[in-house]
Design a protein around this motif. Structure first.
Motif, PDB file in Angstrom:
ATOM      1  N   MET A   1       0.833  -1.200   0.000  1.00  0.00           N
ATOM      2  CA  MET A   1       0.000   0.000   0.000  1.00  0.00           C
ATOM      3  C   MET A   1       0.874   1.259   0.000  1.00  0.00           C
ATOM      4  SD  MET A   1      -2.998   1.214   2.636  1.00  0.00           S
ATOM      5  CE  MET A   1      -3.431  -0.452   2.959  1.00  0.00           C
ATOM      6  N   ILE A   2       1.949   1.234   0.760  1.00  0.00           N
ATOM      7  CA  ILE A   2       2.858   2.395   0.787  1.00  0.00           C
ATOM      8  C   ILE A   2       3.515   2.583  -0.577  1.00  0.00           C
ATOM      9  CG2 ILE A   2       5.007   3.257   1.786  1.00  0.00           C
ATOM     10  CD1 ILE A   2       4.135   1.924   4.421  1.00  0.00           C
ATOM     11  N   ASP A   3       3.922   1.502  -1.218  1.00  0.00           N
ATOM     12  CA  ASP A   3       4.495   1.591  -2.562  1.00  0.00           C
ATOM     13  C   ASP A   3       3.504   2.205  -3.535  1.00  0.00           C
ATOM     14  OD1 ASP A   3       6.821   0.476  -1.671  1.00  0.00           O
ATOM     15  OD2 ASP A   3       6.410  -1.536  -2.453  1.00  0.00           O
ATOM     16  N   LEU A   4       2.249   1.789  -3.431  1.00  0.00           N
ATOM     17  CA  LEU A   4       1.215   2.317  -4.318  1.00  0.00           C
ATOM     18  C   LEU A   4       1.020   3.815  -4.089  1.00  0.00           C
ATOM     19  CD1 LEU A   4      -1.004   1.727  -6.414  1.00  0.00           C
ATOM     20  CD2 LEU A   4      -2.549   1.383  -4.485  1.00  0.00           C
ATOM     21  N   VAL A   5       1.020   4.245  -2.839  1.00  0.00           N
ATOM     22  CA  VAL A   5       0.847   5.668  -2.534  1.00  0.00           C
ATOM     23  C   VAL A   5       2.006   6.486  -3.103  1.00  0.00           C
ATOM     24  CG1 VAL A   5       0.798   7.349  -0.642  1.00  0.00           C
ATOM     25  CG2 VAL A   5      -0.600   5.287  -0.518  1.00  0.00           C
ATOM     26  N   PHE A   6       3.239   5.984  -2.962  1.00  0.00           N
ATOM     27  CA  PHE A   6       4.384   6.698  -3.524  1.00  0.00           C
ATOM     28  C   PHE A   6       4.307   6.769  -5.047  1.00  0.00           C
ATOM     29  CE2 PHE A   6       6.717   5.849   0.527  1.00  0.00           C
ATOM     30  CZ  PHE A   6       6.935   7.182   0.825  1.00  0.00           C
ATOM     31  N   MET A   7       3.918   5.700  -5.699  1.00  0.00           N
ATOM     32  CA  MET A   7       3.793   5.729  -7.163  1.00  0.00           C
ATOM     33  C   MET A   7       2.704   6.694  -7.599  1.00  0.00           C
ATOM     34  SD  MET A   7       4.538   1.868  -8.505  1.00  0.00           S
ATOM     35  CE  MET A   7       3.240   1.087  -7.590  1.00  0.00           C
ATOM     36  N   MET A   8       1.598   6.747  -6.868  1.00  0.00           N
ATOM     37  CA  MET A   8       0.527   7.693  -7.213  1.00  0.00           C
ATOM     38  C   MET A   8       1.008   9.130  -7.025  1.00  0.00           C
ATOM     39  SD  MET A   8      -2.769   5.700  -5.646  1.00  0.00           S
ATOM     40  CE  MET A   8      -3.794   7.142  -5.691  1.00  0.00           C
ATOM     41  N   ASN A   9       1.776   9.375  -5.959  1.00  0.00           N
ATOM     42  CA  ASN A   9       2.314  10.730  -5.738  1.00  0.00           C
ATOM     43  C   ASN A   9       3.229  11.146  -6.885  1.00  0.00           C
ATOM     44  OD1 ASN A   9       1.024  11.269  -3.335  1.00  0.00           O
ATOM     45  ND2 ASN A   9       2.701  10.504  -2.071  1.00  0.00           N
ATOM     46  N   ILE A  10       4.086  10.261  -7.311  1.00  0.00           N
ATOM     47  CA  ILE A  10       4.988  10.566  -8.425  1.00  0.00           C
ATOM     48  C   ILE A  10       4.187  10.822  -9.699  1.00  0.00           C
ATOM     49  CG2 ILE A  10       6.764   9.582  -9.939  1.00  0.00           C
ATOM     50  CD1 ILE A  10       7.870   8.184  -7.404  1.00  0.00           C
ATOM     51  N   TYR A  11       3.186   9.994  -9.969  1.00  0.00           N
ATOM     52  CA  TYR A  11       2.370  10.165 -11.170  1.00  0.00           C
ATOM     53  C   TYR A  11       1.683  11.530 -11.158  1.00  0.00           C
ATOM     54  CZ  TYR A  11      -1.541   9.821 -14.342  1.00  0.00           C
ATOM     55  OH  TYR A  11      -2.445  10.073 -15.326  1.00  0.00           O
ATOM     56  N   PHE A  12       1.047  11.881 -10.060  1.00  0.00           N
ATOM     57  CA  PHE A  12       0.327  13.150 -10.001  1.00  0.00           C
ATOM     58  C   PHE A  12       1.285  14.338 -10.044  1.00  0.00           C
ATOM     59  CE2 PHE A  12      -3.084  10.520  -7.963  1.00  0.00           C
ATOM     60  CZ  PHE A  12      -3.964  10.625  -9.029  1.00  0.00           C
ATOM     61  N   LEU A  13       2.451  14.220  -9.442  1.00  0.00           N
ATOM     62  CA  LEU A  13       3.436  15.295  -9.490  1.00  0.00           C
ATOM     63  C   LEU A  13       3.900  15.538 -10.923  1.00  0.00           C
ATOM     64  CD1 LEU A  13       5.282  17.244  -7.868  1.00  0.00           C
ATOM     65  CD2 LEU A  13       6.962  15.421  -7.875  1.00  0.00           C
TER      66      LEU A  13
END
Length: 163
Positions: free
Chosen positions: A35-47
Motif C-alpha cells: 500500500m505504501i508503494d502504491l501511494v508513492f507511485m501515485m504521488n509521483i504520477y500526479f506530481l
C-alpha cells in the motif's frame, strides 16, 4: 457458545478437547508495504502530470524594453550556416531571397554596398538574422561590414525549419 475447538463428546463447558482453544481476540496483522508503494507511485504520477500540465499554462512575461523593428525603415541580411559549420551563406534580404553569396570577401563587399544603398534610400536600421548554428565570429564579420555611420545594427537568431 461454540469456541471453535473440536469436542470429542466430553463436557461442553470446557472439558476434554482435542485441540486447544483459540483465543477470542486475534491480533490483526497485515503487511502495508504494498500500500505504501502504491501511494508513492501515485504521488509521483500526479506530481509529473501536474508539472507537465502546468508548464503549458505559464504566461511568459513580455519584453518591456524592446520594440518591434519597423520593416519600412530596416534592411535585412540573412546569414545561414553550411553543413561543415565553418562557412556561411549570406542573402541580402529576408530569408533565402535573392542571390546566395558564399565567398567571404564578396560577402563583406556586397553587404557594405547593400547597406550604403539602403542608407541613401532613407533606411536607418540593419537587421542581421543568423541561423543558430552560425558561429559568432561569422556574425561579427558581417556586422562589421554592415556597420556604417547612421545605421543601427540589430541581430537576431532564428531556427530554419526545412521540409
Amino acid at each position: 457458545m461454540h469456541s471453535g475447538g473440536m469436542n470429542l463428546g466430553g463436557d461442553h463447558a470446557g472439558g476434554d478437547t482435542l485441540l486447544a482453544r483459540r483465543p477470542l481476540e486475534d491480533d490483526a496483522e497485515f503487511d502495508i508495504t504494498a500500500m505504501i508503494d502504491l501511494v508513492f507511485m501515485m504521488n509521483i504520477y500526479f506530481l509529473v502530470s501536474f508539472l507537465t500540465a502546468s508548464m503549458g499554462d505559464i504566461a511568459q512575461p513580455t519584453a518591456r524594453h524592446v520594440s518591434a523593428l519597423d520593416g519600412d525603415t530596416a534592411v535585412r541580411i540573412t546569414v545561414l550556416g553550411s553543413l561543415d559549420g565553418e562557412s556561411v551563406s549570406v542573402y541580402l534580404g529576408n530569408g533565402k531571397e535573392g542571390e546566395e553569396i558564399k565567398d567571404p570577401e564578396q560577402q563583406e563587399l556586397r553587404v557594405r554596398e547593400y547597406v550604403e544603398k539602403a542608407l541613401e534610400e532613407g533606411k536607418s536600421n540593419v537587421l542581421i538574422k543568423a541561423e543558430a548554428k552560425v558561429q559568432e565570429g561569422q556574425v561579427n564579420r558581417i556586422s562589421l561590414a554592415a556597420a556604417i555611420e547612421g545605421m543601427k545594427l540589430h541581430a537576431g537568431v532564428t531556427e530554419i525549419d526545412e521540409p
